[in-house]
Scaffold this motif. Structure first.
Motif, short mmCIF file in Angstrom:
data_model
loop_
_atom_site.label_atom_id
_atom_site.label_comp_id
_atom_site.label_asym_id
_atom_site.label_seq_id
_atom_site.Cartn_x
_atom_site.Cartn_y
_atom_site.Cartn_z
N UNK A 1 -64.66 8.20 -18.03
CA UNK A 1 -65.14 9.02 -16.92
C UNK A 1 -63.96 9.53 -16.11
N UNK A 2 -64.14 10.55 -15.25
CA UNK A 2 -63.03 10.98 -14.38
C UNK A 2 -62.50 9.79 -13.57
N UNK A 3 -61.21 9.85 -13.21
CA UNK A 3 -60.56 8.71 -12.56
C UNK A 3 -61.30 8.22 -11.32
N UNK A 4 -61.73 9.14 -10.44
CA UNK A 4 -62.39 8.73 -9.20
C UNK A 4 -63.70 8.01 -9.48
N UNK B 1 -58.68 2.35 -25.16
CA UNK B 1 -60.10 2.62 -24.98
C UNK B 1 -60.34 3.37 -23.67
N UNK B 2 -61.59 3.39 -23.19
CA UNK B 2 -61.93 4.23 -22.03
C UNK B 2 -61.55 3.63 -20.67
N UNK B 3 -60.31 3.14 -20.56
CA UNK B 3 -59.80 2.65 -19.27
C UNK B 3 -58.69 3.60 -18.82
N UNK B 4 -58.43 3.62 -17.52
CA UNK B 4 -57.32 4.40 -16.97
C UNK B 4 -56.17 3.45 -16.66
N UNK B 5 -55.00 3.74 -17.21
CA UNK B 5 -53.83 2.89 -16.95
C UNK B 5 -52.88 3.61 -16.00
N UNK C 1 -53.44 7.50 -16.57
CA UNK C 1 -53.74 8.24 -17.80
C UNK C 1 -54.66 7.42 -18.69
N UNK C 2 -55.34 8.14 -19.56
CA UNK C 2 -56.18 7.48 -20.56
C UNK C 2 -56.08 8.25 -21.87
N UNK C 3 -56.26 7.55 -22.96
CA UNK C 3 -56.27 8.20 -24.28
C UNK C 3 -57.68 8.59 -24.68
N UNK D 1 -51.53 13.12 -27.03
CA UNK D 1 -51.48 13.43 -25.59
C UNK D 1 -52.48 12.58 -24.84
N UNK D 2 -52.11 12.24 -23.63
CA UNK D 2 -53.02 11.46 -22.77
C UNK D 2 -53.62 12.38 -21.72
N UNK D 3 -54.82 12.03 -21.28
CA UNK D 3 -55.42 12.70 -20.12
C UNK D 3 -54.79 12.10 -18.88
#
Ligand code: FES
Ligand SMILES: [Fe+2]
Length: 420
Positions: free
Chosen positions: A171-174, A46-50, A164-166, A152-154
């Motif tokens: 939102x952008x990482x920052x 989901x919309x989390x950054x790992x 990265x996130x799928x 591909x991941x962002x």
């Protein structure tokens, strides 16, 4: 879920969170297979950054690491343009892992099963015997390589950390982290060149969220960890505080060693296992560090939702990646860092102090088993709840560390991500 062909819309329909809200955590959340499966879809994909790895692990074109987002196998690789790419470690043909090693350097990836090949962006570039042999067999003329490839991941990097996130909607990482968390990451890693000093992978006998709770739990640190308190490294009476970001999912706990707080009444009156006068270090130089940060903070534990930790304990800098394996099994990957700018003396101190943390670390060894104590304790308690009322019922930043605010913060973000 877009692209997965999997619908999880009704999976958790029969689950409801206790009406008390964040002060109660139902034990089924650590034990139920349906929750575990839904976490992969809703949370990790989901919309989390790992967190994936360190840029320092990928200095050259073709350098790669394999890792996971939750349980999704992922390849991270630096391409010839210097960009870091991440894609699912799953061959577009019949699903084999594309990369088998933990790390390495390649010009291109070739699947071991039938030798389909991929470039450093994860684009399918070759199919063995595509045109058959002697005019027989082969792929149909309609087969188009561009239509096939791993997901591909962002990717985004911050202070040498690769996330990265799928989810296109993340939102952008920052922005995901917020200014306060970004500043606290940069405080430790910013403006210098990390080098990997060593690694451990620790297998934990418990659900991954019990370890996340433990990391965020400033209440337990000076009680469970005999070494912390006995040798004056961390007491709740020292100067410090807790930062919880507005989502609740990220946190920072920090403190500064204060020799005046070492023999305080507050501790002796509690009769704690960790409060002991009779222990001495045979070699007290273990704790002799160097002043690394102008703010005097000697301990900073920072977490990023869902499963990343950046640690500064004295001069031991490490990142931890928390990966679920099964409902009751977790892999914890530790990577210890120094910096290219370290003097030889500073580097030696980092090595020596690294005995404090890790699977058998003087401070952290109890954390490797306490999650298992909970997992075993709640074996038949699916209908019961944990009580999280220390420091109130909210999930806001505070100066006292005698609180479970950041643990409640995790559950706030978790419930939002999971729709629970
Ligand atoms: S599964 Fe990879 S080439 Fe067949
Ligand atoms: Fe701990």
């Amino acid at each position: 879920m877009a692209g997965t062909g999997v619908s999880d819309s009704s999976t958790l329909a029969h689950r409801s969170w206790p009406r008390e809200g964040l002060t109660r955590v139902p034990y089924w959340v650590f034990e139920a297979a349906d929750v575990h499966a839904a976490e992969q879809q809703r949370l990790f994909e989901g919309p989390a950054w790992s967190y994936l790895c360190l840029e320092a692990e990928l200095p050259n074109a073709g350098d790669f690491r394999t890792t996971f987002v939750g349980k999704l196998p992922v390849v991270v690789v630096r391409d010839r343009g210097g960009e870091v790419n991440a894609f699912e470690n799953r061959c577009a043909h019949r699903g084999a892992l594309i990369a088998l090693e933990n790390r390495g350097n390649v010009k291109a990836f070739s699947c071991v099963y039938h030798a389909w090949t991929y470039d450093l962006k994860g684009t399918l570039k070759g199919v063995a015997f595509k045109n058959g042999v002697k005019g027989e067999g082969g792929m149909p003329a309609s087969f188009c390589m561009a239509d096939h490839g791993p997901r591909r991941l962002r990717v985004a990097t911050l202070a040498g950390l690769v996330f990265a996130t799928l989810a296109p909607e993340a939102p952008p990482l920052r922005e995901y982290l917020g200014d306060e968390i970004v500043a606290r990451i940069e405080r430790v890693l910013g403006g210098r060149t990390p080098v990997v000093l060593g690694r451990f992978t620790q297998s934990l006998p418990n659900n991954w969220k019990l370890y996340v709770e433990n990391v965020k739990d400033s209440y337990h640190a000076s009680i469970l960890h005999l070494f912390f308190t006995t040798f004056g490294l961390n007491r709740l009476s020292m100067r410090g505080g807790i930062i919880v970001d507005p989502s609740g999912g990220h946190h920072v706990s920090f403190s500064a060693i204060d020799r005046a707080a070492e023999k305080d009444e507050e501790y002796s009156s509690q009769k704690l296992r960790s409060e002991h006068d009779s222990y001495q270090l045979a070699d007290p130089t273990l704790l002799e560090g160097f002043e690394e940060f102008p703010d005097g903070v000697t301990l900073q534990i920072l977490s990023v939702f869902p499963g990343f930790v950046l640690q500064q304990i004295q001069n031991v800098i490490a990142v931890r990646q928390i990966l679920p394996r099964e409902v009751d099994r977790t892999d914890l990957h530790w990577t210890y860092l120094g910096f290219a700018e370290d003097t030889p003396v500073q580097r030696a101190i980092r090595h020596k102090q690294s005995n404090l943390v890790g699977p058998a670390g003087y401070i952290s060894l109890e954390d490797g088993c306490v999650g298992g104590f909970v997992q075993r304790g709640i074996a038949t308690a699916e209908g019961e709840c944990a009580v999280l009322e220390m420091g109130g019922s909210g999930a806001e930043s505070q100066e006292s560390r005698a609180t479970e605010a950041s643990v409640r913060g995790f559950w706030k973000a978790y419930r939002a991500a999971m729709g629970l």
